[in-house]
Design an enzyme around this catalytic site. Structure first.
Site, PDB file in Angstrom:
ATOM      1  N   GLU A   1      19.218  44.165  54.848  1.00  0.00           N
ATOM      2  CA  GLU A   1      19.851  43.007  55.470  1.00  0.00           C
ATOM      3  C   GLU A   1      18.736  42.218  56.118  1.00  0.00           C
ATOM      4  OE1 GLU A   1      22.395  43.560  58.998  1.00  0.00           O
ATOM      5  OE2 GLU A   1      21.515  41.589  59.338  1.00  0.00           O
TER       6      GLU A   1
ATOM      7  N   GLY B   1      16.215  43.807  59.087  1.00  0.00           N
ATOM      8  CA  GLY B   1      15.029  43.183  59.687  1.00  0.00           C
ATOM      9  C   GLY B   1      14.754  41.823  59.084  1.00  0.00           C
ATOM     10  N   SER B   2      13.503  41.461  59.097  1.00  0.00           N
ATOM     11  CA  SER B   2      13.113  40.105  58.691  1.00  0.00           C
ATOM     12  C   SER B   2      13.082  39.958  57.184  1.00  0.00           C
ATOM     13  CB  SER B   2      11.730  39.780  59.244  1.00  0.00           C
ATOM     14  OG  SER B   2      10.754  40.571  58.585  1.00  0.00           O
ATOM     15  N   VAL B   3      13.144  38.714  56.722  1.00  0.00           N
ATOM     16  CA  VAL B   3      13.051  38.441  55.289  1.00  0.00           C
ATOM     17  C   VAL B   3      11.696  38.916  54.755  1.00  0.00           C
ATOM     18  CG1 VAL B   3      13.034  36.658  53.516  1.00  0.00           C
ATOM     19  CG2 VAL B   3      14.645  36.483  55.416  1.00  0.00           C
TER      20      VAL B   3
ATOM     21  N   GLY C   1       9.523  41.179  56.001  1.00  0.00           N
ATOM     22  CA  GLY C   1       9.397  42.635  56.028  1.00  0.00           C
ATOM     23  C   GLY C   1      10.280  43.295  54.988  1.00  0.00           C
ATOM     24  N   GLY C   2      11.504  42.809  54.872  1.00  0.00           N
ATOM     25  CA  GLY C   2      12.432  43.380  53.904  1.00  0.00           C
ATOM     26  C   GLY C   2      11.982  43.144  52.479  1.00  0.00           C
TER      27      GLY C   2
ATOM     28  N   CYS D   1      22.121  38.934  64.052  1.00  0.00           N
ATOM     29  CA  CYS D   1      21.989  38.481  62.667  1.00  0.00           C
ATOM     30  C   CYS D   1      23.160  37.591  62.272  1.00  0.00           C
ATOM     31  CB  CYS D   1      21.872  39.655  61.719  1.00  0.00           C
ATOM     32  SG  CYS D   1      22.994  40.991  62.104  1.00  0.00           S
TER      33      CYS D   1
END
Lengths: 479, 479
Positions: B226, B202-204, B206-207, B263
């Site tokens: 990732e 997912g997103s930077v 959120g991750g 991605c």
């Protein structure tokens, strides 16, 4: 003596400049560098052991053995590099007929870049400047910057000088190895943008603080920490009956080894109530000798740790040994229901020559207490062939990385299969610094897709594959 | 719809109860469970693709291909389990003559316990409920609890129903698989004491938030995320000269694939100034069709991302394509010195059909800009045989986990050698969910020292070793 921020920057920049040379070094060259380091340390053993004994008071016999173990470890990693499997070379041939068509992929592991290593107090050689973290990080193809332990500063400096000279003499690049000192320097290392991973052996509080710094970076890096471990032991009634005295003597030897300052010290031992095992241990411990502890901090913490245990209503002293110009061995006794009820008091690791015998009445009793045991490096089960130990073993396996069925957990063989790790708080990660797979902590995967042969790293070219274990289209191929 | 805390507790407790059964399952049984799951998904493909198309608007052809990829991935992991190397079985025989004497050690990898998997928006099958994280976690011998992506809730629920029924039908234990929904449920999962690891795509932002929760636990757990990737591409002058039009068409196909929501989308392409390459890309992009984006959030973010790039003085629009009832493809142009000066503006990942061409004058120019490129999943080098690309390749290797020399990074072959990862922010860890070694993320080492044969796990007994690749006394042995 604290290394200044400017000096740290210089050292890390030099390590970063050396990193591609280490990463691209071929196996023979890298093995030569590791063996040169081992040879130099062996050659300086007399001098180093004398300094180490003065700073740690661990005694010449133990320290000479530890030098041999340390250089053996460097040579094992030279063998690991030479054997070549550590690169995990994997080839998938192109397949134009697949849906979608498959490209050619060639994969290997390469060094991550500069590695920070934090020395331990209790193994001034094997888990220190040129210990397992350093050996595995160099073997993986990375420069190393070591944070010295304040418990043996002179030894750390002299070992680092020898390491720098040995690597330089063997042709390794400038910046391959460096030493820094002081807590602030250590904190700076794990936060430095050019440092790519860290290895640590030490306390839960110190390791946690550094783990949090490493994880809290704008770009988190892996932090491989070995922290604390109580190393539970279970003795079944049949084993106590069959060989209680022998087990008792073995236990006393193990928990007093190195004045009880091993991370694998058996700290809590579950014994059948009324079996006479407590009395056997007490008898064996009466003549046992302790010794001086490593640092002032550990010397002060030991009686405080004992006092905290003794303050629990369930605890009594079963035996005390002889101080040996230092800490006196102590055997404490509690019971399983108290441990299950107050694990935060009774299962706190206490560094030094003490072990806690925990009496249990039946299997349910010991299982309830085992469920409260924190993650450990080891667990030991002493049973007899007729015993039904499936449930006990299942509990022990959940709590430790190494399960022993004979002997005692102190003494960690440095071999291909060894694993020195376990669930938190034993380690912050799956691996730590002992055993061949310790190398994997400091490697990263890299895949080449449809690369011309001339642009592949040497190790991935067809002519190299003939000499290296690898996987092709899913099948392992040996040279 | 958010899963309640009580329900999460129930599901995780059931997963934890199932964990020993998964961990101890033999290879044949575990492979059967994975293949049953693959078969059930293939059997329900019509129904699932229809739901997925309604929720994601990715189109039937792409979604059918993705189902096949997803079930192929489950079957690959069944093969990985059957082949057996993933257990990394290592035996060191006892050596009484060694100093100190060596015990017998037998090592293998076993499942870590319940794994939390976070679904992605952009691959509703392959990186979602039964995607690569789930396949590799199950293959490693662990129950899985998936956090559904809010972009395809109905598909997530139906896929989970099918998964639960398939595993149940194949004899897997209750608690093997579960689905939760809602952001709070996801946060609760990575903090749940019984969850042992997590996989995320997912997103930077959120991750990072979930990584921080996982790392901040009293007992930190590994979080394999990732996050974001700009996937740099370098086209050399010789390549632009030799095959500029072909490369331009390939680039446009790649950056508009799936409406630019991969991605591995090539987000920044370094092209020689004055080579005509920008014009070739512009020509190819004029007819290119975009499409609807996955979610309202992505639909809103896309024009905002373009606007942020366009606001930079160096940026101009080279071409726009056709919206295709959604986002219109956009080709932007900047230059290498601007990218080197303002990477935080110009190298921000922008999800959707846009790519940034970066014109460079010479090698120094492109190298300065490459040094500012953040860690990526892939890097691509289009060169000709006569080019001296060593320095460029060295920079690309530092920044990505997969380096391509032909084709484009979208499309990730699911094979033994594949690696889907790269330095932060591409991933939080060395591995992510594609390729056979993804399984290693969810395994932990366990060593048995001097164990009686009857107490060894089946895989470590002598009779099993005859059928399994393993290492004995340092040497690889094939069955």
């Amino acid at each position: 003596m604290t290394t200044t921020p400017d000096r740290i920057d210089e050292l890390v920049a030099a390590a970063s400049a050396a990193a591609p040379i280490w990463r691209d070094s071929d196996a023979a060259t890298r093995a030569t560098w590791l063996r040169a380091l081992a040879g130099a340390l062996d050659g300086a053993a007399d001098e180093l052991v004398a300094i180490a004994d003065r700073e740690t008071r661990l005694g010449e016999a133990r320290l000479r053995g530890e030098v041999a173990r340390t250089t053996g470890q460097l040579r094992l990693f030279a063998d690991v590099v030479t054997e070549g499997s550590f690169r995990e070379i994997t080839i998938d041939e192109a397949d134009a007929a697949a849906t979608p068509p498959r490209p050619e992929l060639r994969r290997l592991l390469v060094g991550v870049g500069p590695v920070a290593v934090f020395s331990a107090s209790n193994f001034p050689f094997a888990f220190s400047v040129c210990g397992g973290d350093t050996a595995s990080a160099l073997a993986a193809g990375n420069p190393v910057i070591v944070k010295a332990h304040s418990g043996h500063p002179e030894l750390s400096r002299r070992t680092a000088e020898i390491a720098v000279a040995a690597l330089d003499g063997a042709g390794a690049p400038e910046g391959s190895f460096a030493l820094v000192e002081g807590r602030e320097a250590g904190n700076a290392l794990v936060q430095h943008p050019l440092v790519r991973a860290a290895g640590f052996t030490g306390s839960v509080s110190g390791g946690r603080a550094l783990f949090d710094l490493a994880s809290g970076r704008p770009d988190p890096i892996p932090f491989y920490g070995e922290l604390g471990s109580v190393n539970p032991v279970v003795v079944t009634p049949a084993a106590a009956e069959a060989r209680g005295d022998e087990l008792a003597r073995g236990l006393v030897t193990s928990f007093t080894l190195g004045a009880g300052q091993f991370c694998t010290k058996p700290g809590v031992v579950f014994v059948p109530r009324g079996s006479g095992f407590v009395e056997s241990v007490a008898a064996a411990a009466h003549g046992a000798t302790g010794g001086p502890l490593l640092t002032d901090r550990i010397t002060e913490a030991f009686p405080a740790g004992i006092a905290a245990l003794e303050a629990d209503a369930s605890v009594r002293v079963a035996a005390e040994g002889v101080s040996g110009d230092g800490a006196r061995p102590v055997v404490l006794v509690s019971d399983a229901s108290a441990v299950a009820a107050r694990p935060e008091v009774l299962l706190e690791e206490c560094f030094g020559p003490v072990t806690l015998l925990v009496e249990y009445a039946d299997e349910g009793d010991v299982h309830a207490a085992l469920a409260a045991v924190p993650g450990s490096l080891t667990a030991t089960l002493h049973s007899e062939p007729g015993d039904d130990v499936a449930a006990t073993l299942a509990l022990l396996q959940e709590r430790a990385g190494r399960v022993l069925f004979a002997g005692w957990p102190t003494g960690v063989a440095v071999t291909w299969s060894q694993h020195h790790g376990g669930p938190w708080p034993a380690t912050t990660s799956l691996h730590t610094s002992v055993g061949a797979t310790a190398i994997r902590r400091f490697l990263r995967p890299l895949v080449f897709q449809d690369a011309p042969a001339a642009l592949l790293p040497r190790e991935l070219r067809d002519e190299s594959l003939e000499r290296t274990p690898h996987r092709r289209n899913g099948m392992l191929v040996l040279p």
